[in-house]
Design a protein around this motif. Structure first.
Motif, PDB file in Angstrom:
ATOM      1  N   ARG A  63       0.914  -1.310  -0.037  1.00 34.97           N
ATOM      2  CA  ARG A  63       0.030   0.038   0.037  1.00 34.97           C
ATOM      3  C   ARG A  63       0.803   1.293  -0.191  1.00 34.97           C
ATOM      4  NH1 ARG A  63      -5.486   1.131   3.673  1.00 34.97           N
ATOM      5  NH2 ARG A  63      -5.793   2.928   2.438  1.00 34.97           N
ATOM      6  N   TRP A  64       1.818   1.248   0.721  1.00 33.20           N
ATOM      7  CA  TRP A  64       2.514   2.560   0.953  1.00 33.20           C
ATOM      8  C   TRP A  64       4.454   1.907   0.534  1.00 33.20           C
ATOM      9  CZ3 TRP A  64      -0.543   1.944   5.254  1.00 33.20           C
ATOM     10  CH2 TRP A  64      -1.597   2.768   5.395  1.00 33.20           C
ATOM     11  N   PRO A  65       4.524   1.919  -0.556  1.00 30.78           N
ATOM     12  CA  PRO A  65       5.845   1.366  -0.981  1.00 30.78           C
ATOM     13  C   PRO A  65       7.124   2.290  -0.420  1.00 30.78           C
ATOM     14  CG  PRO A  65       4.647   1.727  -3.034  1.00 30.78           C
ATOM     15  CD  PRO A  65       3.786   2.187  -1.848  1.00 30.78           C
ATOM     16  N   ARG A  66       6.817   3.278  -0.415  1.00 27.71           N
ATOM     17  CA  ARG A  66       8.230   4.350  -0.003  1.00 27.71           C
ATOM     18  C   ARG A  66       8.340   3.882   1.644  1.00 27.71           C
ATOM     19  NH1 ARG A  66       7.491  10.407  -1.311  1.00 27.71           N
ATOM     20  NH2 ARG A  66       9.805  10.362  -0.706  1.00 27.71           N
ATOM     21  N   VAL A  67       7.154   3.735   2.486  1.00 29.26           N
ATOM     22  CA  VAL A  67       7.289   3.366   3.894  1.00 29.26           C
ATOM     23  C   VAL A  67       8.055   2.096   3.953  1.00 29.26           C
ATOM     24  CG1 VAL A  67       6.147   2.789   5.902  1.00 29.26           C
ATOM     25  CG2 VAL A  67       5.557   4.731   4.575  1.00 29.26           C
ATOM     26  N   GLY A  68       7.539   1.044   3.183  1.00 34.35           N
ATOM     27  CA  GLY A  68       8.208  -0.279   3.163  1.00 34.35           C
ATOM     28  C   GLY A  68       9.566  -0.347   2.791  1.00 34.35           C
ATOM     29  N   ASP A  69      10.009   0.571   1.757  1.00 32.44           N
ATOM     30  CA  ASP A  69      11.586   0.654   1.321  1.00 32.44           C
ATOM     31  C   ASP A  69      12.316   1.263   2.545  1.00 32.44           C
ATOM     32  OD1 ASP A  69      13.615   0.415  -0.720  1.00 32.44           O
ATOM     33  OD2 ASP A  69      13.526   2.607  -0.803  1.00 32.44           O
ATOM     34  N   LEU A  70      11.917   2.225   3.142  1.00 32.59           N
ATOM     35  CA  LEU A  70      12.427   2.612   4.394  1.00 32.59           C
ATOM     36  C   LEU A  70      12.642   1.652   5.227  1.00 32.59           C
ATOM     37  CD1 LEU A  70      13.640   5.280   5.758  1.00 32.59           C
ATOM     38  CD2 LEU A  70      11.421   5.634   6.659  1.00 32.59           C
ATOM     39  N   ILE A  71      11.493   1.003   5.739  1.00 29.59           N
ATOM     40  CA  ILE A  71      11.650  -0.102   6.630  1.00 29.59           C
ATOM     41  C   ILE A  71      12.887  -1.179   6.317  1.00 29.59           C
ATOM     42  CG2 ILE A  71      10.367  -1.902   8.027  1.00 29.59           C
ATOM     43  CD1 ILE A  71       8.248  -0.034   7.813  1.00 29.59           C
ATOM     44  N   ASP A  72      12.677  -1.396   5.025  1.00 28.72           N
ATOM     45  CA  ASP A  72      13.667  -2.467   4.419  1.00 28.72           C
ATOM     46  C   ASP A  72      15.063  -2.126   4.623  1.00 28.72           C
ATOM     47  OD1 ASP A  72      11.826  -4.377   3.749  1.00 28.72           O
ATOM     48  OD2 ASP A  72      11.700  -3.657   1.710  1.00 28.72           O
ATOM     49  N   ARG A  73      15.114  -0.551   4.506  1.00 31.80           N
ATOM     50  CA  ARG A  73      16.582  -0.241   4.358  1.00 31.80           C
ATOM     51  C   ARG A  73      17.242  -0.098   5.864  1.00 31.80           C
ATOM     52  NH1 ARG A  73      18.866   2.705  -0.004  1.00 31.80           N
ATOM     53  NH2 ARG A  73      17.337   2.915  -1.504  1.00 31.80           N
ATOM     54  N   ILE A  74      16.442   0.326   6.885  1.00 29.83           N
ATOM     55  CA  ILE A  74      16.555   0.406   8.244  1.00 29.83           C
ATOM     56  C   ILE A  74      16.816  -1.218   8.794  1.00 29.83           C
ATOM     57  CG2 ILE A  74      15.644   0.648  10.453  1.00 29.83           C
ATOM     58  CD1 ILE A  74      14.095   2.938   9.487  1.00 29.83           C
ATOM     59  N   LEU A  75      15.967  -2.164   8.268  1.00 31.65           N
ATOM     60  CA  LEU A  75      16.314  -3.494   8.910  1.00 31.65           C
ATOM     61  C   LEU A  75      17.302  -4.141   8.116  1.00 31.65           C
ATOM     62  CD1 LEU A  75      12.650  -4.671   9.253  1.00 31.65           C
ATOM     63  CD2 LEU A  75      14.124  -3.826  11.081  1.00 31.65           C
ATOM     64  N   VAL A  76      17.697  -3.648   6.904  1.00 35.47           N
ATOM     65  CA  VAL A  76      18.819  -4.502   6.053  1.00 35.47           C
ATOM     66  C   VAL A  76      18.332  -5.561   5.548  1.00 35.47           C
ATOM     67  CG1 VAL A  76      21.210  -4.613   5.680  1.00 35.47           C
ATOM     68  CG2 VAL A  76      20.562  -2.907   7.294  1.00 35.47           C
ATOM     69  N   ARG A  77      17.175  -5.652   4.927  1.00 35.90           N
ATOM     70  CA  ARG A  77      16.544  -7.111   4.624  1.00 35.90           C
ATOM     71  C   ARG A  77      17.280  -7.593   3.440  1.00 35.90           C
ATOM     72  NH1 ARG A  77      11.374  -8.630   6.708  1.00 35.90           N
ATOM     73  NH2 ARG A  77      10.874  -9.278   4.538  1.00 35.90           N
ATOM     74  N   ALA A  78      17.369  -8.841   3.468  1.00 34.16           N
ATOM     75  CA  ALA A  78      17.914  -9.367   2.089  1.00 34.16           C
ATOM     76  C   ALA A  78      17.099  -9.261   1.080  1.00 34.16           C
ATOM     77  CB  ALA A  78      18.415 -10.822   2.406  1.00 34.16           C
ATOM     78  N   SER A  79      15.821  -9.537   1.138  1.00 36.07           N
ATOM     79  CA  SER A  79      15.198  -9.429   0.027  1.00 36.07           C
ATOM     80  C   SER A  79      15.170  -8.033  -0.607  1.00 36.07           C
ATOM     81  CB  SER A  79      13.587  -9.926   0.381  1.00 36.07           C
ATOM     82  OG  SER A  79      13.124  -9.004   1.245  1.00 36.07           O
ATOM     83  N   ALA A  80      15.114  -7.115   0.272  1.00 37.81           N
ATOM     84  CA  ALA A  80      15.308  -5.702  -0.299  1.00 37.81           C
ATOM     85  C   ALA A  80      16.559  -5.485  -0.903  1.00 37.81           C
ATOM     86  CB  ALA A  80      15.369  -4.601   0.724  1.00 37.81           C
ATOM     87  N   LYS A  81      17.665  -5.923  -0.570  1.00 38.62           N
ATOM     88  CA  LYS A  81      19.140  -5.836  -1.328  1.00 38.62           C
ATOM     89  C   LYS A  81      19.022  -6.428  -2.725  1.00 38.62           C
ATOM     90  CE  LYS A  81      22.087  -5.855   2.836  1.00 38.62           C
ATOM     91  NZ  LYS A  81      23.145  -6.599   3.460  1.00 38.62           N
ATOM     92  N   ARG A  82      18.343  -7.826  -2.723  1.00 37.16           N
ATOM     93  CA  ARG A  82      18.222  -8.374  -4.044  1.00 37.16           C
ATOM     94  C   ARG A  82      17.105  -7.502  -4.977  1.00 37.16           C
ATOM     95  NH1 ARG A  82      17.410 -13.144  -0.861  1.00 37.16           N
ATOM     96  NH2 ARG A  82      15.223 -12.636  -0.706  1.00 37.16           N
ATOM     97  N   ARG A  83      16.255  -6.952  -4.422  1.00 39.98           N
ATOM     98  CA  ARG A  83      15.206  -6.071  -5.420  1.00 39.98           C
ATOM     99  C   ARG A  83      16.006  -4.782  -5.874  1.00 39.98           C
ATOM    100  NH1 ARG A  83      11.337  -7.550  -1.513  1.00 39.98           N
ATOM    101  NH2 ARG A  83      11.708  -5.285  -0.726  1.00 39.98           N
ATOM    102  N   ARG A  84      16.919  -4.165  -5.110  1.00 38.51           N
ATOM    103  CA  ARG A  84      17.802  -3.007  -5.523  1.00 38.51           C
ATOM    104  C   ARG A  84      18.699  -3.460  -6.334  1.00 38.51           C
ATOM    105  NH1 ARG A  84      17.120  -1.454  -0.120  1.00 38.51           N
ATOM    106  NH2 ARG A  84      19.090  -2.152   0.380  1.00 38.51           N
ATOM    107  N   GLN A  85      19.460  -4.531  -6.100  1.00 37.06           N
ATOM    108  CA  GLN A  85      20.493  -5.101  -7.196  1.00 37.06           C
ATOM    109  C   GLN A  85      19.874  -5.502  -8.315  1.00 37.06           C
ATOM    110  OE1 GLN A  85      23.364  -4.317  -6.754  1.00 37.06           O
ATOM    111  NE2 GLN A  85      24.668  -6.349  -6.233  1.00 37.06           N
TER     112      GLN A  85
END
Length: 93
Positions: A63-85
């Protein structure tokens, strides 16, 4: 494949995550980043040990991708790293 931990251990980790989230605002007036670290640790414990919380987190991210991205960056989630790569490699091609 990861084994599921003992149910009592999962409940203990979930409760400790909730306690860390409760303690985060209390520690925030202290000097240093203590409150932020406590909140991040609490969120990590809750997301790892609660299917309901993971489901809610995914819905919030959709629903709020920017908030989710911020939380992923704070938590350093592996799935977020893969999506950015993946996004970088697609943009480069």
């Amino acid at each position: 494949m990861r084994r599921k931990p003992n149910p009592l251990l999962r409940i203990a980790l979930l409760v400790s995550g909730v306690l860390l989230l409760i303690a985060a605002p209390l520690a925030s007036p202290l000097p240093g980043p203590g409150g932020t670290l406590l909140a991040a640790a609490g969120i990590i414990l809750i997301l790892r040990n609660s299917a309901w919380a993971r489901h809610r987190f995914v819905r919030i991210k959709a629903r709020w991708p920017r908030v989710g991205d911020l939380i992923d960056r704070i938590l350093v989630r592996a799935s977020a790293k893969r999506r950015r790569q993946r996004a970088k490699s697609v943009a480069a091609n």
